[in-house]
Design a protein around this motif. Structure first.
Motif, mmCIF file in Angstrom:
data_model
loop_
_atom_site.group_PDB
_atom_site.id
_atom_site.type_symbol
_atom_site.label_atom_id
_atom_site.label_comp_id
_atom_site.label_asym_id
_atom_site.label_seq_id
_atom_site.Cartn_x
_atom_site.Cartn_y
_atom_site.Cartn_z
ATOM 1 N N TRP A 1 0.812 -1.216 0.000
ATOM 2 C CA TRP A 1 0.000 0.000 0.000
ATOM 3 C C TRP A 1 0.850 1.272 0.000
ATOM 4 O O TRP A 1 0.313 2.368 0.117
ATOM 5 C CB TRP A 1 -0.910 0.027 1.233
ATOM 6 C CG TRP A 1 -2.015 -0.990 1.198
ATOM 7 C CD1 TRP A 1 -2.164 -2.018 0.316
ATOM 8 C CD2 TRP A 1 -3.116 -1.076 2.095
ATOM 9 N NE1 TRP A 1 -3.279 -2.756 0.599
ATOM 10 C CE2 TRP A 1 -3.896 -2.196 1.695
ATOM 11 C CE3 TRP A 1 -3.531 -0.342 3.195
ATOM 12 C CZ2 TRP A 1 -5.053 -2.581 2.356
ATOM 13 C CZ3 TRP A 1 -4.691 -0.720 3.865
ATOM 14 C CH2 TRP A 1 -5.441 -1.821 3.443
ATOM 15 N N LYS B 1 -0.260 3.670 -2.681
ATOM 16 C CA LYS B 1 -1.704 3.893 -2.793
ATOM 17 C C LYS B 1 -2.134 5.021 -1.859
ATOM 18 O O LYS B 1 -1.448 5.347 -0.889
ATOM 19 C CB LYS B 1 -2.458 2.606 -2.449
ATOM 20 C CG LYS B 1 -2.172 1.463 -3.416
ATOM 21 C CD LYS B 1 -2.989 0.223 -3.044
ATOM 22 C CE LYS B 1 -2.701 -0.921 -4.023
ATOM 23 N NZ LYS B 1 -3.486 -2.139 -3.696
ATOM 24 N N ASP B 2 -3.263 5.588 -2.188
ATOM 25 C CA ASP B 2 -3.810 6.671 -1.363
ATOM 26 C C ASP B 2 -5.337 6.584 -1.392
ATOM 27 O O ASP B 2 -5.972 7.033 -2.336
ATOM 28 C CB ASP B 2 -3.333 8.027 -1.864
ATOM 29 C CG ASP B 2 -3.769 9.171 -0.953
ATOM 30 O OD1 ASP B 2 -4.214 8.878 0.179
ATOM 31 O OD2 ASP B 2 -3.675 10.342 -1.359
ATOM 32 N N ASP C 1 -9.038 6.140 1.428
ATOM 33 C CA ASP C 1 -9.561 6.217 2.788
ATOM 34 C C ASP C 1 -10.296 4.923 3.143
ATOM 35 O O ASP C 1 -11.051 4.382 2.325
ATOM 36 C CB ASP C 1 -10.534 7.391 2.944
ATOM 37 C CG ASP C 1 -9.841 8.731 2.764
ATOM 38 O OD1 ASP C 1 -8.620 8.779 2.971
ATOM 39 O OD2 ASP C 1 -10.529 9.706 2.405
ATOM 40 N N PRO D 1 -7.682 7.738 6.609
ATOM 41 C CA PRO D 1 -6.755 7.707 5.469
ATOM 42 C C PRO D 1 -5.617 6.723 5.748
ATOM 43 O O PRO D 1 -5.070 6.703 6.847
ATOM 44 C CB PRO D 1 -6.239 9.151 5.386
ATOM 45 C CG PRO D 1 -7.221 9.971 6.168
ATOM 46 C CD PRO D 1 -7.734 9.067 7.240
ATOM 47 N N LYS E 1 -2.700 6.807 4.763
ATOM 48 C CA LYS E 1 -1.407 7.475 4.958
ATOM 49 C C LYS E 1 -1.145 7.785 6.427
ATOM 50 O O LYS E 1 -0.023 8.144 6.796
ATOM 51 C CB LYS E 1 -1.339 8.763 4.136
ATOM 52 C CG LYS E 1 -2.399 9.788 4.484
ATOM 53 C CD LYS E 1 -2.319 10.993 3.556
ATOM 54 C CE LYS E 1 -3.389 12.018 3.886
ATOM 55 N NZ LYS E 1 -3.336 13.182 2.966
#
Length: 251
Positions: free
Chosen positions: A163, A166-167, A169, A187, A189
């Motif tokens: 991941w 990837k971005d 939610d 999220p 991140k």
């Protein structure tokens, strides 16, 4: 003295002064023809003002009842808010794996907990975890007070690798006790390749291993397992010591 009391005081004084004012007004000569005597008009105005005063009291009573009802409803809302379960959703790290956790830190149980996950999370999960999440979405769970529901997302090493580019939610919608809702947006991140995560400490791991090693499952309550085990060990050592010969008596 607040504004409402001042208004009521002015109204009462005004009502008391009305008869005196009428007495002077009715004695003023008027060029227009008037039917009836001053005493008749004084009696009429007295009855009319009395009716107005009664109507004003009814209005005040209705207003007071409405305020009391609003206060009772607010008290009821506050009581229900303080005596209801509150669920939270977060990502934690445990045993080097990412878990999606829905916890109940309140003092009240959460029943009929329906958890729905966003499509982006399902599509990005490893195939061996997808069925578990789909099954959870179709079957309500029960989360007791102070407990949590946990579902593994994947091993930290694998997730950080797969991941990292990837971005999206993670969305979670929870309905519980048939009237409360929780909508969480996390999220990725905030936890992928991050070290500031909620992690179970090595001490907690060691304590769990100690409990599992010294106490049989379900033999005692969870919050007394280590204490009871240490007490049993102490009793055993004392019993062994009592059976050993006394060095002073041997001499």
């Amino acid at each position: 003295m607040n504004k409402i009391k001042v208004k009521y005081l002015i109204l009462i004084i005004g009502l008391l002064l009305v008869p005196v004012a009428l007495n002077f007004i009715l004695q003023i000569p008027c060029g227009l023809p008037i039917i009836g005597e001053p005493q008749t008009w004084l009696s009429f105005w007295s009855s009319f003002i009395g009716a107005l005063a009664s109507f004003a009291m009814i209005v005040v009573t209705i207003h007071t009842l409405r305020q009391n009802k609003m206060q009772l409803e607010e008290m009821k809302r506050q009581w229900e808010e303080e005596h209801r379960p509150h669920l939270t959703c977060r990502i934690i790290v445990y045993k080097k794996a990412f878990f999606l956790q829905v916890s109940n830190p309140s003092k009240y149980d959460a029943s009929n907990v329906c958890i729905t996950f966003g499509d982006k999370l399902i599509h990005n999960l490893d195939s061996k975890f997808q069925d578990m999440y789909i099954n959870t979405s179709q079957n309500p769970v029960y989360i007791a007070a102070g407990k949590a529901w946990n579902s593994m997302i994947g091993w930290c090493e694998d997730i950080n690798k797969e991941w990292c580019d990837k971005d999206f939610d993670i969305t979670v919608d929870v309905m519980y006790n048939d009237k409360y809702n929780l909508h969480a947006v996390i999220p990725i991140k905030t936890f992928v390749k991050r070290i500031n995560m909620l992690v179970q400490s090595p001490l907690e791991d060691s304590m769990e291993d100690l409990v599992l090693g010294l106490v049989k499952p379900h033999s005692v309550s969870n919050h007394k397992t280590v204490q009871v085990s240490l007490e049993e060990i102490s009793k055993t050592l004392n019993r062994i010591a009592s059976q050993m010969p006394n060095p002073d008596s041997a001499e």
